[in-house]
Design an enzyme around this catalytic site. Structure first.
Site, PDB file in Angstrom:
ATOM      1  N   CYS A 115      75.964 -39.774 -43.569  1.00 16.40           N
ATOM      2  CA  CYS A 115      77.102 -39.618 -42.653  1.00 16.40           C
ATOM      3  C   CYS A 115      77.878 -40.907 -42.433  1.00 16.40           C
ATOM      4  CB  CYS A 115      76.622 -39.061 -41.311  1.00 16.40           C
ATOM      5  SG  CYS A 115      75.924 -37.397 -41.429  1.00 16.40           S
ATOM      6  N   HIS A 262      83.096 -39.878 -37.037  1.00 18.25           N
ATOM      7  CA  HIS A 262      82.459 -38.975 -37.992  1.00 18.25           C
ATOM      8  C   HIS A 262      82.362 -37.589 -37.362  1.00 18.25           C
ATOM      9  CE1 HIS A 262      79.611 -36.926 -40.449  1.00 18.25           C
ATOM     10  NE2 HIS A 262      78.627 -37.046 -39.580  1.00 18.25           N
ATOM     11  N   ASN A 292      80.931 -30.326 -40.807  1.00 17.29           N
ATOM     12  CA  ASN A 292      80.498 -31.698 -41.066  1.00 17.29           C
ATOM     13  C   ASN A 292      80.476 -31.909 -42.571  1.00 17.29           C
ATOM     14  OD1 ASN A 292      79.101 -34.087 -41.459  1.00 17.29           O
ATOM     15  ND2 ASN A 292      77.465 -33.619 -40.019  1.00 17.29           N
TER      16      ASN A 292
END
Length: 335
Positions: A115, A262, A292
């Site tokens: 991530c 993020h 995501n």
């Protein structure tokens, strides 16, 4: 010493839209349940018939970024490719993009920081430019999650979250002071690595064992996430990374013109927004549309925000991410 600035941005997402209601066809869930916990309404998953892969999507995003930078593929000196889902266990996606775009035999480096991958990749590219080694670097974040998710009720805690896509930035040398990347800040805490992990394949369970066992109940090939544990640490580390970046440049939270977090969970982004007392105009989220996309999430969101005119000349832009590893970091940019 030189500075580095973003001169081109681009992103690509698959056309195949998967809504929360679509997920009900193969797992017990609901649109309300997913939105309440994550803020996600839909995501993009690759249709295998299209030929899209992690590297192919990265190359498509890269073409757009290079064109917008006013450059050609032959002007790029180096590639930094961030992903957790490469097309092959090895080699990584960087060399595939070099081939797909028919580029000269430039170097290609792969970053496996999940991530926070794009944050790490930008920091690496920034250092190469600052030292004068390279002039134009292609930085890519790309993910194909859908091919590796457990699409069942057992796996729904993770599967509902993730989407596919890619984004790219061209980072170029500049001698203009006070513009471009001002600083980057990177951290890790490996003792929590197994709270967000995909354990197989690995050298602990390598090809002979995999072939011998062939156990349908083996879940080591699916992502695992301790959601509450990750959430608690994310909100703390996000804040720390942002504050660290601001303090390093003698800036205050009031100086932030655009925060691109993020896109892990809308609730995390909303918590950070409230903590830093930022308005809706100062934070950009698109997890509602894409889910995501891990290493691609920050660059896709940054590109969309720029395309919509939400980032202007001289704006202070903060990129921040937290994820598996645990790894986290921030990049502070004067646009």
């Amino acid at each position: 010493m030189y500075n580095s600035k973003i001169t081109g941005l681009g992103y690509y997402v698959p056309e195949n839209v998967v809504t929360n209601n679509d997920l009900k066809e193969f797992m017990e869930t609901s649109d309300e349940w997913i939105q309440e916990r994550t803020g996600i309404k839909e995501r993009r998953w690759i249709d295998p018939k299209t030929g899209d892969t992690t590297a192919v999507m990265g190359a498509k995003a890269a073409k757009i970024a290079i064109e917008r930078a006013g450059l050609t593929k032959d002007d790029i000196d180096f590639i930094v490719f961030a992903t957790l889902s490469p097309d092959m266990y090895f080699p990584g996606g960087g060399v595939q993009v070099q081939d797909l775009l028919d580029m000269p035999t430039i170097g290609a480096l792969d970053v496996r920081n999940q991530c926070s991958g794009f944050i790490y990749a930008m920091s690496v590219a920034d250092q190469f430019i600052k030292t004068g080694m390279y002039k134009n670097i292609l930085v890519i974040g790309a993910e194909n999650h859908s091919g590796g998710l457990e699409k069942s009720t057992r796996g729904r805690g993770v599967t509902v979250i993730f989407g596919d896509g890619a984004g790219a930035a061209v980072l170029s040398r500049t001698e203009e002071k006070g513009k471009g990347i001002l600083s980057s800040h990177l951290h890790s805490e490996g003792k929590h690595a197994k709270e967000l992990v995909l354990e197989g394949p690995s050298t602990q369970r390598w090809v002979p064992e995999i072939m011998e066992n062939n156990d349908p109940n083996d879940t080591s090939y699916y992502p695992y996430m301790n959601g509450q544990f990750v959430f608690k640490h994310a909100i703390g580390r996000f804040s720390e990374a942002i504050v660290e970046g601001l303090e390093a440049n003698n800036l205050q939270k009031e100086d932030i013109d655009m925060l691109i977090p993020h896109q892990a969970n809308l609730r995390i982004a909303q918590f950070i927004q409230k903590k830093f007392q930022l308005s809706d105009d100062n934070v950009y989220n698109n997890i509602m549309k894409y889910g995501n996309t891990t290493a691609a999430s920050v660059i896709i969101a940054l590109t969309e925000a720029w395309e919509k005119g939400k980032i202007k000349d001289n704006d202070l832009v903060v990129l921040a991410a937290f994820g598996s590893g645990f790894t986290w970091g921030s990049v502070i940019i004067r646009w």
